[in-house]
Design an enzyme around this catalytic site. Sequence first.
Site, mmCIF file in Angstrom:
data_model
loop_
_atom_site.group_PDB
_atom_site.id
_atom_site.type_symbol
_atom_site.label_atom_id
_atom_site.label_comp_id
_atom_site.label_asym_id
_atom_site.label_seq_id
_atom_site.Cartn_x
_atom_site.Cartn_y
_atom_site.Cartn_z
ATOM 1 N N ILE A 230 0.823 -1.166 0.022
ATOM 2 C CA ILE A 230 0.001 0.010 0.033
ATOM 3 C C ILE A 230 0.885 1.163 0.151
ATOM 4 O O ILE A 230 1.713 1.136 0.773
ATOM 5 C CB ILE A 230 -0.930 0.015 1.222
ATOM 6 C CG1 ILE A 230 -1.787 -1.198 1.267
ATOM 7 C CG2 ILE A 230 -1.806 1.239 1.460
ATOM 8 C CD1 ILE A 230 -2.689 -1.575 0.045
ATOM 9 N N ASP A 231 0.375 2.287 -0.785
ATOM 10 C CA ASP A 231 1.163 3.616 -0.816
ATOM 11 C C ASP A 231 0.653 4.532 0.077
ATOM 12 O O ASP A 231 -0.479 4.277 0.737
ATOM 13 C CB ASP A 231 1.330 4.108 -2.339
ATOM 14 C CG ASP A 231 0.244 4.309 -3.117
ATOM 15 O OD1 ASP A 231 -0.870 4.602 -2.198
ATOM 16 O OD2 ASP A 231 0.249 4.476 -4.377
ATOM 17 N N VAL A 232 1.052 5.726 0.074
ATOM 18 C CA VAL A 232 0.512 6.992 0.792
ATOM 19 C C VAL A 232 -0.758 7.059 0.478
ATOM 20 O O VAL A 232 -1.802 7.899 1.283
ATOM 21 C CB VAL A 232 1.522 8.018 0.842
ATOM 22 C CG1 VAL A 232 2.957 7.809 1.371
ATOM 23 C CG2 VAL A 232 1.516 8.896 -0.686
ATOM 24 N N MET A 233 -1.414 6.748 -0.721
ATOM 25 C CA MET A 233 -2.764 7.060 -1.050
ATOM 26 C C MET A 233 -3.700 5.974 -0.358
ATOM 27 O O MET A 233 -4.992 6.127 -0.480
ATOM 28 C CB MET A 233 -2.987 7.052 -2.646
ATOM 29 C CG MET A 233 -2.264 8.237 -3.174
ATOM 30 S SD MET A 233 -2.715 10.081 -2.837
ATOM 31 C CE MET A 233 -4.416 9.853 -3.652
ATOM 32 N N HIS B 275 -3.838 2.857 -1.431
ATOM 33 C CA HIS B 275 -4.275 1.854 -2.182
ATOM 34 C C HIS B 275 -2.877 1.007 -2.636
ATOM 35 O O HIS B 275 -2.067 1.472 -2.435
ATOM 36 C CB HIS B 275 -4.972 2.119 -3.495
ATOM 37 C CG HIS B 275 -4.497 3.436 -4.237
ATOM 38 N ND1 HIS B 275 -5.372 4.610 -4.661
ATOM 39 C CD2 HIS B 275 -3.218 3.498 -4.456
ATOM 40 C CE1 HIS B 275 -4.296 5.244 -5.249
ATOM 41 N NE2 HIS B 275 -3.274 4.803 -5.466
#
Length: 130
Positions: free
Chosen positions: A14-17, A19
């Site tokens: 998962i990234d900072v967004m 997702h």
Amino acid sequence: MKTSIQIEVRPTEIDVMGHVNNAKYLEYMEWSREDWYNKMGLPFDVFTKMGVGTVTVNININYRKEALLGQKLVISTEPVRKGRTSFVLKHEIYNEQGEKVADAEVTSVTIDLKKRKSVALPEPLAKVFT
């Protein structure tokens, strides 16, 4: 022949967004390609014995819908077309609701492992495209 694998999205993907990070989709597709090769009877050691390797030279990917932590995804792989030294595999990723998350066409080239130059597709690989 079309094959598929199922994975569950992990926290490290998962990234900072919030997702799945875009680069992880390429990993998912690579895992599915490896499974496809194995199911075709073409695991890594078979290519090595032939003195041949495969190199990815182009990926055209479409990100259609975000995937989230804990979702189960199905990644499919199927042969699309072959050339003299290259071949294209299609990947599709679906979520549990049957929605397409991403799709891509991946072009690979077969190379001579010693000369590091492209060579004609070995017969066992070429025949899966007929």
